[in-house]
Design a protein around this motif. Structure first.
Motif, PDB file in Angstrom:
ATOM      1  N   THR A 104       0.858  -1.181   0.000  1.00  0.00           N
ATOM      2  CA  THR A 104       0.000   0.000   0.000  1.00  0.00           C
ATOM      3  C   THR A 104       0.897   1.235   0.000  1.00  0.00           C
ATOM      4  OG1 THR A 104      -0.171  -0.031   2.407  1.00  0.00           O
ATOM      5  CG2 THR A 104      -1.918  -1.121   1.180  1.00  0.00           C
ATOM      6  N   ILE A 105       0.534   2.183  -0.830  1.00  0.00           N
ATOM      7  CA  ILE A 105       1.292   3.426  -0.986  1.00  0.00           C
ATOM      8  C   ILE A 105       0.557   4.529  -0.253  1.00  0.00           C
ATOM      9  CG2 ILE A 105       2.046   5.162  -2.650  1.00  0.00           C
ATOM     10  CD1 ILE A 105       2.312   2.875  -4.696  1.00  0.00           C
ATOM     11  N   ASP A 106       1.318   5.322   0.508  1.00  0.00           N
ATOM     12  CA  ASP A 106       0.745   6.500   1.162  1.00  0.00           C
ATOM     13  C   ASP A 106       0.944   7.681   0.217  1.00  0.00           C
ATOM     14  OD1 ASP A 106       0.059   8.695   2.657  1.00  0.00           O
ATOM     15  OD2 ASP A 106       1.369   8.221   4.352  1.00  0.00           O
ATOM     16  N   PRO A 107      -0.111   8.103  -0.512  1.00  0.00           N
ATOM     17  CA  PRO A 107       0.034   9.182  -1.499  1.00  0.00           C
ATOM     18  C   PRO A 107       0.537  10.494  -0.900  1.00  0.00           C
ATOM     19  CG  PRO A 107      -2.184   8.223  -1.583  1.00  0.00           C
ATOM     20  CD  PRO A 107      -1.473   7.611  -0.427  1.00  0.00           C
ATOM     21  N   ALA A 108       0.279  10.736   0.383  1.00  0.00           N
ATOM     22  CA  ALA A 108       0.708  11.986   1.025  1.00  0.00           C
ATOM     23  C   ALA A 108       2.227  12.084   1.138  1.00  0.00           C
ATOM     24  CB  ALA A 108       0.074  12.101   2.415  1.00  0.00           C
ATOM     25  N   THR A 109       2.939  10.964   0.966  1.00  0.00           N
ATOM     26  CA  THR A 109       4.398  10.968   1.115  1.00  0.00           C
ATOM     27  C   THR A 109       5.132  11.140  -0.210  1.00  0.00           C
ATOM     28  OG1 THR A 109       4.568   8.552   0.911  1.00  0.00           O
ATOM     29  CG2 THR A 109       4.236   9.463   3.137  1.00  0.00           C
ATOM     30  N   GLN A 110       4.400  11.344  -1.304  1.00  0.00           N
ATOM     31  CA  GLN A 110       5.040  11.416  -2.616  1.00  0.00           C
ATOM     32  C   GLN A 110       6.079  12.525  -2.688  1.00  0.00           C
ATOM     33  OE1 GLN A 110       2.642  11.041  -6.175  1.00  0.00           O
ATOM     34  NE2 GLN A 110       3.893  12.579  -7.213  1.00  0.00           N
ATOM     35  N   LYS A 111       7.248  12.144  -3.229  1.00  0.00           N
ATOM     36  CA  LYS A 111       8.344  13.092  -3.477  1.00  0.00           C
ATOM     37  C   LYS A 111       8.782  12.918  -4.919  1.00  0.00           C
ATOM     38  CE  LYS A 111       9.974  12.907   1.239  1.00  0.00           C
ATOM     39  NZ  LYS A 111      10.824  12.198   2.138  1.00  0.00           N
ATOM     40  N   GLU A 112       9.145  14.016  -5.536  1.00  0.00           N
ATOM     41  CA  GLU A 112       9.643  13.984  -6.908  1.00  0.00           C
ATOM     42  C   GLU A 112      11.068  14.500  -6.925  1.00  0.00           C
ATOM     43  OE1 GLU A 112       7.016  15.815  -9.773  1.00  0.00           O
ATOM     44  OE2 GLU A 112       5.252  15.217  -8.601  1.00  0.00           O
ATOM     45  N   SER A 113      11.903  13.884  -7.755  1.00  0.00           N
ATOM     46  CA  SER A 113      13.285  14.334  -7.899  1.00  0.00           C
ATOM     47  C   SER A 113      13.790  13.969  -9.288  1.00  0.00           C
ATOM     48  CB  SER A 113      14.179  13.689  -6.821  1.00  0.00           C
ATOM     49  OG  SER A 113      14.211  12.286  -6.981  1.00  0.00           O
ATOM     50  N   GLU A 114      14.963  14.482  -9.602  1.00  0.00           N
ATOM     51  CA  GLU A 114      15.590  14.212 -10.882  1.00  0.00           C
ATOM     52  C   GLU A 114      17.080  13.995 -10.665  1.00  0.00           C
ATOM     53  OE1 GLU A 114      15.666  17.041 -14.398  1.00  0.00           O
ATOM     54  OE2 GLU A 114      13.636  16.196 -14.520  1.00  0.00           O
ATOM     55  N   ASP A 115      17.643  13.023 -11.363  1.00  0.00           N
ATOM     56  CA  ASP A 115      19.073  12.731 -11.307  1.00  0.00           C
ATOM     57  C   ASP A 115      19.614  12.646 -12.726  1.00  0.00           C
ATOM     58  OD1 ASP A 115      19.366  12.228  -8.411  1.00  0.00           O
ATOM     59  OD2 ASP A 115      18.067  10.507  -8.802  1.00  0.00           O
ATOM     60  N   LYS A 116      20.906  12.870 -12.882  1.00  0.00           N
ATOM     61  CA  LYS A 116      21.563  12.710 -14.175  1.00  0.00           C
ATOM     62  C   LYS A 116      22.735  11.757 -14.001  1.00  0.00           C
ATOM     63  CE  LYS A 116      20.427  17.209 -16.055  1.00  0.00           C
ATOM     64  NZ  LYS A 116      19.675  16.971 -17.242  1.00  0.00           N
ATOM     65  N   PHE A 117      22.842  10.799 -14.925  1.00  0.00           N
ATOM     66  CA  PHE A 117      23.970   9.880 -14.922  1.00  0.00           C
ATOM     67  C   PHE A 117      24.096   9.247 -16.298  1.00  0.00           C
ATOM     68  CE2 PHE A 117      20.295   7.442 -13.954  1.00  0.00           C
ATOM     69  CZ  PHE A 117      20.484   6.200 -14.537  1.00  0.00           C
ATOM     70  N   ASN A 118      25.319   8.933 -16.690  1.00  0.00           N
ATOM     71  CA  ASN A 118      25.605   8.281 -17.972  1.00  0.00           C
ATOM     72  C   ASN A 118      24.894   8.958 -19.148  1.00  0.00           C
ATOM     73  OD1 ASN A 118      27.235   6.404 -16.661  1.00  0.00           O
ATOM     74  ND2 ASN A 118      25.532   5.013 -16.337  1.00  0.00           N
ATOM     75  N   GLY A 119      24.807  10.285 -19.106  1.00  0.00           N
ATOM     76  CA  GLY A 119      24.203  11.041 -20.193  1.00  0.00           C
ATOM     77  C   GLY A 119      22.681  10.975 -20.240  1.00  0.00           C
ATOM     78  N   MET A 120      22.070  10.429 -19.203  1.00  0.00           N
ATOM     79  CA  MET A 120      20.610  10.301 -19.175  1.00  0.00           C
ATOM     80  C   MET A 120      20.051  11.046 -17.968  1.00  0.00           C
ATOM     81  SD  MET A 120      20.211   6.214 -20.055  1.00  0.00           S
ATOM     82  CE  MET A 120      21.122   5.691 -18.613  1.00  0.00           C
ATOM     83  N   THR A 121      18.807  11.470 -18.085  1.00  0.00           N
ATOM     84  CA  THR A 121      18.096  12.091 -16.971  1.00  0.00           C
ATOM     85  C   THR A 121      17.091  11.089 -16.436  1.00  0.00           C
ATOM     86  OG1 THR A 121      18.323  14.285 -17.945  1.00  0.00           O
ATOM     87  CG2 THR A 121      16.596  14.002 -16.283  1.00  0.00           C
ATOM     88  N   MET A 122      17.071  10.936 -15.104  1.00  0.00           N
ATOM     89  CA  MET A 122      16.136  10.034 -14.452  1.00  0.00           C
ATOM     90  C   MET A 122      15.167  10.862 -13.625  1.00  0.00           C
ATOM     91  SD  MET A 122      16.841   7.093 -11.545  1.00  0.00           S
ATOM     92  CE  MET A 122      17.531   5.862 -12.618  1.00  0.00           C
ATOM     93  N   SER A 123      13.877  10.693 -13.896  1.00  0.00           N
ATOM     94  CA  SER A 123      12.837  11.331 -13.098  1.00  0.00           C
ATOM     95  C   SER A 123      12.323  10.299 -12.103  1.00  0.00           C
ATOM     96  CB  SER A 123      11.683  11.788 -13.988  1.00  0.00           C
ATOM     97  OG  SER A 123      12.145  12.744 -14.907  1.00  0.00           O
TER      98      SER A 123
END
Length: 163
Positions: free
Chosen positions: A87-106
């Motif tokens: 079960t996921i607690d929607p109130a805890t959602q966090k968004e971030s972005e990383d870059k590695f090996n020439g790619m962007t990860m959301s």
């Protein structure tokens, strides 16, 4: 003396080194590669790869999608969570972005629960090629997953577009 020193160093290093497989996936038309320790039992699935840490504290999979199938892959990830009693607690959602090996990860991350207690849950999105999307599904037991942090970072940092 040199032999004794070399033997002592090997005794210290060997327990921490493990064999790892570099997987090209999907195997019929590779989109990306990743290196996963053999102890995580990596295996190819119908849409990508999956692996579980040797103590079952971490599960992750990477599914390959095209723009037209990405919604279905994301729906399947949420269905997978539900099927596994997460079960996921929607109130805890966090968004971030990383870059590695020439790619962007959301990244989308949540806290939640499974049958064993509190877990961290994540979905990440990486485009190794303009027409392909990798959907990374993550689920880790809080209090247990932390010991795998360095190995997990090595795994994720090994993710590269296929050549």
């Amino acid at each position: 003396m040199k032999t004794l020193l070399a033997a002592a160093l090997m005794a210290l290093v060997l327990p921490y080194s493990s064999q790892a497989a570099t997987l090209l996936f999907p195997s019929d038309t590779p989109v990306a590669s990743i290196t996963i320790p053999d102890t995580w039992n990596p295996e190819e699935t119908a849409t990508g790869i999956q692996a579980v840490s040797d103590d079952d504290a971490i599960y992750f999979s990477i599914d390959v999608a095209e723009e037209k199938t990405s919604d279905k892959v994301i729906e399947d990830a949420f269905a997978f969570f539900e099927e596994n009693g997460i079960t996921i607690d929607p109130a805890t959602q966090k968004e971030s972005e990383d870059k590695f090996n020439g790619m962007t990860m959301s990244n989308l991350d949540w806290s939640g629960k499974d049958k064993d207690g509190p877990v961290n849950i994540g979905l990440s999105f990486v485009a190794p090629k303009p027409d392909k999307l990798l959907v990374i599904t993550y689920w880790g037991t809080k209090g247990e997953q932390e010991k795998h942090g360095p190995v997990l970072m090595e795994i994720i940092n090994s993710l590269k577009p296929a050549k």
